[in-house]
Design a protein around this motif. Sequence first.
Motif, PDB file in Angstrom:
ATOM      1  N   GLU A   1       0.827  -1.205   0.000  1.00  0.00           N
ATOM      2  CA  GLU A   1       0.000   0.000   0.000  1.00  0.00           C
ATOM      3  C   GLU A   1       0.869   1.265   0.000  1.00  0.00           C
ATOM      4  O   GLU A   1       0.602   2.212  -0.753  1.00  0.00           O
ATOM      5  CB  GLU A   1      -0.920  -0.003   1.212  1.00  0.00           C
ATOM      6  N   GLU A   2       1.914   1.300   0.822  1.00  0.00           N
ATOM      7  CA  GLU A   2       2.803   2.467   0.866  1.00  0.00           C
ATOM      8  C   GLU A   2       3.535   2.654  -0.463  1.00  0.00           C
ATOM      9  O   GLU A   2       3.699   3.777  -0.945  1.00  0.00           O
ATOM     10  CB  GLU A   2       3.812   2.321   2.008  1.00  0.00           C
ATOM     11  N   PHE A   3       3.977   1.542  -1.055  1.00  0.00           N
ATOM     12  CA  PHE A   3       4.671   1.603  -2.333  1.00  0.00           C
ATOM     13  C   PHE A   3       3.754   2.160  -3.416  1.00  0.00           C
ATOM     14  O   PHE A   3       4.134   3.041  -4.182  1.00  0.00           O
ATOM     15  CB  PHE A   3       5.193   0.212  -2.711  1.00  0.00           C
ATOM     16  N   VAL A   4       2.533   1.648  -3.466  1.00  0.00           N
ATOM     17  CA  VAL A   4       1.558   2.107  -4.469  1.00  0.00           C
ATOM     18  C   VAL A   4       1.254   3.598  -4.269  1.00  0.00           C
ATOM     19  O   VAL A   4       1.193   4.359  -5.245  1.00  0.00           O
ATOM     20  CB  VAL A   4       0.273   1.260  -4.406  1.00  0.00           C
ATOM     21  N   THR A   5       1.111   4.029  -3.043  1.00  0.00           N
ATOM     22  CA  THR A   5       0.870   5.448  -2.759  1.00  0.00           C
ATOM     23  C   THR A   5       2.020   6.294  -3.288  1.00  0.00           C
ATOM     24  O   THR A   5       1.800   7.352  -3.906  1.00  0.00           O
ATOM     25  CB  THR A   5       0.677   5.672  -1.247  1.00  0.00           C
ATOM     26  N   TYR A   6       3.246   5.826  -3.085  1.00  0.00           N
ATOM     27  CA  TYR A   6       4.409   6.568  -3.569  1.00  0.00           C
ATOM     28  C   TYR A   6       4.447   6.597  -5.102  1.00  0.00           C
ATOM     29  O   TYR A   6       4.667   7.654  -5.699  1.00  0.00           O
ATOM     30  CB  TYR A   6       5.696   5.968  -3.000  1.00  0.00           C
ATOM     31  N   VAL A   7       4.219   5.452  -5.728  1.00  0.00           N
ATOM     32  CA  VAL A   7       4.209   5.399  -7.196  1.00  0.00           C
ATOM     33  C   VAL A   7       3.166   6.364  -7.747  1.00  0.00           C
ATOM     34  O   VAL A   7       3.439   7.131  -8.678  1.00  0.00           O
ATOM     35  CB  VAL A   7       3.949   3.964  -7.704  1.00  0.00           C
ATOM     36  N   ARG A   8       1.996   6.365  -7.158  1.00  0.00           N
ATOM     37  CA  ARG A   8       0.924   7.244  -7.627  1.00  0.00           C
ATOM     38  C   ARG A   8       1.300   8.720  -7.496  1.00  0.00           C
ATOM     39  O   ARG A   8       0.922   9.538  -8.326  1.00  0.00           O
ATOM     40  CB  ARG A   8      -0.375   6.947  -6.888  1.00  0.00           C
ATOM     41  N   SER A   9       2.092   9.051  -6.471  1.00  0.00           N
ATOM     42  CA  SER A   9       2.514  10.441  -6.287  1.00  0.00           C
ATOM     43  C   SER A   9       3.472  10.894  -7.387  1.00  0.00           C
ATOM     44  O   SER A   9       3.630  12.095  -7.615  1.00  0.00           O
ATOM     45  CB  SER A   9       3.168  10.635  -4.917  1.00  0.00           C
ATOM     46  N   LEU A  10       4.094   9.945  -8.069  1.00  0.00           N
ATOM     47  CA  LEU A  10       5.041  10.262  -9.141  1.00  0.00           C
ATOM     48  C   LEU A  10       4.383  10.338 -10.521  1.00  0.00           C
ATOM     49  O   LEU A  10       5.036  10.722 -11.488  1.00  0.00           O
ATOM     50  CB  LEU A  10       6.157   9.206  -9.185  1.00  0.00           C
ATOM     51  N   MET A  11       3.119   9.980 -10.628  1.00  0.00           N
ATOM     52  CA  MET A  11       2.438   9.906 -11.927  1.00  0.00           C
ATOM     53  C   MET A  11       1.823  11.247 -12.334  1.00  0.00           C
ATOM     54  O   MET A  11       0.725  11.316 -12.873  1.00  0.00           O
ATOM     55  CB  MET A  11       1.373   8.807 -11.899  1.00  0.00           C
ATOM     56  N   TYR A  12       2.561  12.325 -12.144  1.00  0.00           N
ATOM     57  CA  TYR A  12       2.134  13.667 -12.540  1.00  0.00           C
ATOM     58  C   TYR A  12       2.007  13.702 -14.065  1.00  0.00           C
ATOM     59  O   TYR A  12       2.861  13.185 -14.774  1.00  0.00           O
ATOM     60  CB  TYR A  12       3.192  14.668 -12.052  1.00  0.00           C
TER      61      TYR A  12
END
Length: 126
Positions: free
Chosen positions: A30-41
């Motif tokens: 869950e933390e990894f996915v949250t971080y990946v999503r934050s990079l998908m600008y």
Amino acid sequence: MTEPDEVIDDDGYPTDEALDHLRTFTGTTEEFVTYVRSLMYNGLSVLEDFTNDFGRPEKRLTLITAGWSGCESVVGTLCETMFHLMFWESSFRGGKHTFTFSPAQWEMSLSWGIPAAGSAEQSATN
């Protein structure tokens, strides 16, 4: 390695530090996915609950780069990780990448980054 203060630069691209953090990330799925999503600008990321063909609950992460090079660099880095190896489901033209997880996998805590990255750093210090 701690999460960088700035993950997206002024032009909308992930910073080198943000991609390095992705390569060495440790935490829950869950933390990894949250971080990946934050990079998908300038791209799209959708996280949804669904029921698989066997009637079991799962989660699906869909990343769409739409060709934006910043998002492509995130997905390119992601493709080198254990996360990709374990959860990748499909990729399509146009930059659509899909990953699926069971509820138990969603709560797992691992080092999700590039498998050889930790051992290479260790070897360099020995």
